[in-house]
Design an enzyme around this catalytic site. Structure first.
Site, PDB file in Angstrom:
ATOM      1  N   ASN A 150      83.105  12.321   9.576  1.00 51.57           N
ATOM      2  CA  ASN A 150      83.477  13.725   9.742  1.00 51.57           C
ATOM      3  C   ASN A 150      82.261  14.530  10.210  1.00 51.57           C
ATOM      4  OD1 ASN A 150      86.238  13.749   9.008  1.00 51.57           O
ATOM      5  ND2 ASN A 150      85.668  13.441   6.882  1.00 51.57           N
ATOM      6  N   CYS A 171      91.199   8.360  10.642  1.00 51.97           N
ATOM      7  CA  CYS A 171      91.279   9.029   9.342  1.00 51.97           C
ATOM      8  C   CYS A 171      92.471   8.450   8.590  1.00 51.97           C
ATOM      9  CB  CYS A 171      91.448  10.534   9.546  1.00 51.97           C
ATOM     10  SG  CYS A 171      91.453  11.514   8.028  1.00 51.97           S
ATOM     11  N   HIS A 172      92.482   8.607   7.264  1.00 57.55           N
ATOM     12  CA  HIS A 172      93.561   8.020   6.467  1.00 57.55           C
ATOM     13  C   HIS A 172      94.499   9.061   5.857  1.00 57.55           C
ATOM     14  CE1 HIS A 172      89.824   8.223   3.928  1.00 57.55           C
ATOM     15  NE2 HIS A 172      90.597   9.143   3.412  1.00 57.55           N
ATOM     16  N   HIS A 202      93.009  16.609   9.999  1.00 59.36           N
ATOM     17  CA  HIS A 202      93.081  17.426   8.790  1.00 59.36           C
ATOM     18  C   HIS A 202      94.003  18.636   8.940  1.00 59.36           C
ATOM     19  CE1 HIS A 202      89.088  15.682   6.999  1.00 59.36           C
ATOM     20  NE2 HIS A 202      90.081  14.804   7.066  1.00 59.36           N
ATOM     21  N   TYR A 259      91.320  25.502   5.784  1.00 58.57           N
ATOM     22  CA  TYR A 259      91.536  25.630   7.220  1.00 58.57           C
ATOM     23  C   TYR A 259      92.416  26.813   7.578  1.00 58.57           C
ATOM     24  CZ  TYR A 259      90.174  20.788   6.431  1.00 58.57           C
ATOM     25  OH  TYR A 259      89.523  19.662   6.007  1.00 58.57           O
TER      26      TYR A 259
END
Length: 497
Positions: A150, A171-172, A202, A259
């Site tokens: 990241n 990414c998971h 994300h 975010y």
């Protein structure tokens, strides 16, 4: 099959490197590869090297394990490079959280955008450009970089546009959210639930969910979450967004709350939306706290890892981390469907073409084939576009060392902009530049000016200690939390110096 070399940069992330290598060794055709591990931490390299050599020996595989602090040596002749570094380690990470908090910017994770994620990107991109230079010069032609580090979108953006290396960001979050959705819907097996997920890292959205072929609408999913005895408490932000947007987010409560400009602007509001049962549900600086408490956990877990290495590799324990499946698909032709971070170029119709998006694709022997022409609901596209604009400015700033552009990126960040005045943003950015100067070579020319401005600064800092913090926990408590995570420790719980 020709000889394959897989280099792992940041391999001193012992738990995650062990998971990646074990996953790859679950594939019969990949049991003769060379794993070239590199890190700046010789001690951690020695630990992971011992664990993996024992695993290979126990299983009678022909795989070769090498460790070196010489990155170019590890990269020489590599067909695949996996990046999982944290540039600056805990010292820089602490500044990513601590300094913005003094200006009222309350982050749970701080590794994607927001003030912490933007500065993390400035450090990471400088290093990734060095990685890419070495990869271009000494790796196998056609090498692929699999980036786990990241801030995912910024790092992948820099590697593709400026690094000149074929890069896929991994990414998971999508897989973790899928299991959660399957649970609330009462699926006996998560594989009963199929989905299309798209957006940016994300901030990815499940735009189509099917349970045994039947489409699940907003109201059914919302009611399932609201009646769940645990998630109804832990995922208040995600549930509220689902209620208003009509679509569920991949990201945990703590991640998602950073975010968007609505949930972390005032202490009393933060307290309404988070849950303190685990850090990832919104605790102030929660990720930093867990990483700090467990900074030497490798030492505690090393005997257990060695004991596990004496057991046969069990393909049924293969995790859902993408890397092993991508390499398997490229080398054997077995098709793998997953969600990958790549340049947009029409994949998502209502996001900018230059953005790094996380969306549905398939891998086979011919490469990565992304699904094109997906469209996000307008409510989901809007926050994605806001973040993309921040990412674009932050990447350009990292490439050029442009302090004004860095400050504009922070000013336009949704949460920073909801909390700070322009004067506060300018002062905060100067303070962070000074604190992290040793990891920011592209800003070397600007540090003296930042110091001079900070000495004249008149903007008072806030008495903000964080709206929600848990007490420091014991290593046993941390170990118990980690064992609940699939496959050991995830990369989001690793700090690599």
């Amino acid at each position: 099959m020709s000889a394959i070399k897989i280099a792992i940069i940041g391999a001193g992330s012992v738990g995650f490197t062990r998971t990646l290598v074990r996953d790859i060794l679950c594939v019969p055709e990949l049991r003769e590869v060379e794993f070239a591990l590199t890190d700046i931490n010789r001690h951690n390299l020695d630990m992971i090297g011992e664990i993996l050599r024992r695993m290979v020996e126990t299983n009678g595989f022909a795989a070769r394990i090498t460790t070196t602090t010489d990155r170019r040596e590890a990269l020489a002749g590599a067909r695949y490079v996996i990046n999982c570094v944290r540039v600056g380690g805990l010292e820089a990470f602490a500044d990513d959280i601590r300094i913005p908090l003094q200006y009222g910017v309350d982050q749970c994770v701080g590794d994607t955008i927001c003030a912490g994620g933007i500065m993390y990107g400035q450090r990471s991109i400088a290093a990734i450009l060095d990685f890419c230079k070495d990869i271009r010069e000494v790796a196998e032609p056609g090498v692929r970089l699999l980036n786990y580090a990241n801030p995912m979108a910024m790092n992948t953006w820099a590697a593709i546009e400026y690094g000149g290396v074929d890069t896929i960001g991994l990414c998971h979050g999508v897989q973790h959210g899928w299991r959660q959705i399957a649970e609330v819907l009462g699926a006996q097996d998560p594989r009963e639930v199929e989905y299309i997920c798209t957006g940016i890292n994300h901030q990815t959205w499940y735009i189509d969910i099917r349970h045994k072929g039947r489409r699940i609408g907003k109201q059914e999913l919302l009611e399932a979450y609201e009646r769940h005895p645990v998630y109804s408490r832990q995922e208040k932000v995600r549930i509220d967004v689902l209620r208003r947007f009509g679509v569920y987010s991949t990201e945990s409560n703590g991640h998602l709350s950073e975010y968007l400009p609505w949930y972390r602007k005032r202490p009393e509001e933060i307290a309404r939306w988070i849950d303190m049962s685990e850090w990832i549900h919104g605790e102030t600086g929660g990720y930093l706290r867990v990483c700090t408490e467990g900074r030497n956990w490798f030492e505690e877990e090393f005997p257990r890892f060695l004991a596990d290495a004496d057991k046969p590799v069990d393909p049924s324990r293969r995790t859902t981390e993408h890397a092993s499946y991508i390499i398997e698909a490229l080398e054997t032709g077995r098709v793998y469907r997953g969600h990958f971070n790549v340049r947009n170029r029409g994949l998502i119709t209502n996001l900018p073409g230059d953005a790094i998006v996380e969306s549905t694709g398939f891998v086979d022997r011919f490469g990565l084939n992304m699904v094109a022409g997906l469209t996000l609901p307008d409510a989901c596209a809007a926050p994605c576009i806001a973040s993309i604009n921040v990412q674009r400015m932050a990447v350009k700033a990292a490439m050029t060392g442009d302090v004004d552009l860095l400050k504009l990126a922070m000013l336009h960040d949704p949460l920073v902009g909801a909390v700070c005045t322009p004067e506060e943003v300018w002062q905060m950015a100067d303070e962070m530049l000074i604190a992290q100067a040793k990891w920011l070579p592209q800003y070397a020319h600007a540090i003296d000016g930042a110091k001079a401005r900070l000495a004249r600064a008149k903007v008072p800092k806030r008495d903000w200690q964080g709206a929600a913090r848990l007490p420091v926990r014991s290593i046993d408590e941390l170990r118990a939390e980690r064992t609940r995570k699939e496959g050991g420790v995830s990369p989001d719980q690793q700090v690599v110096a």
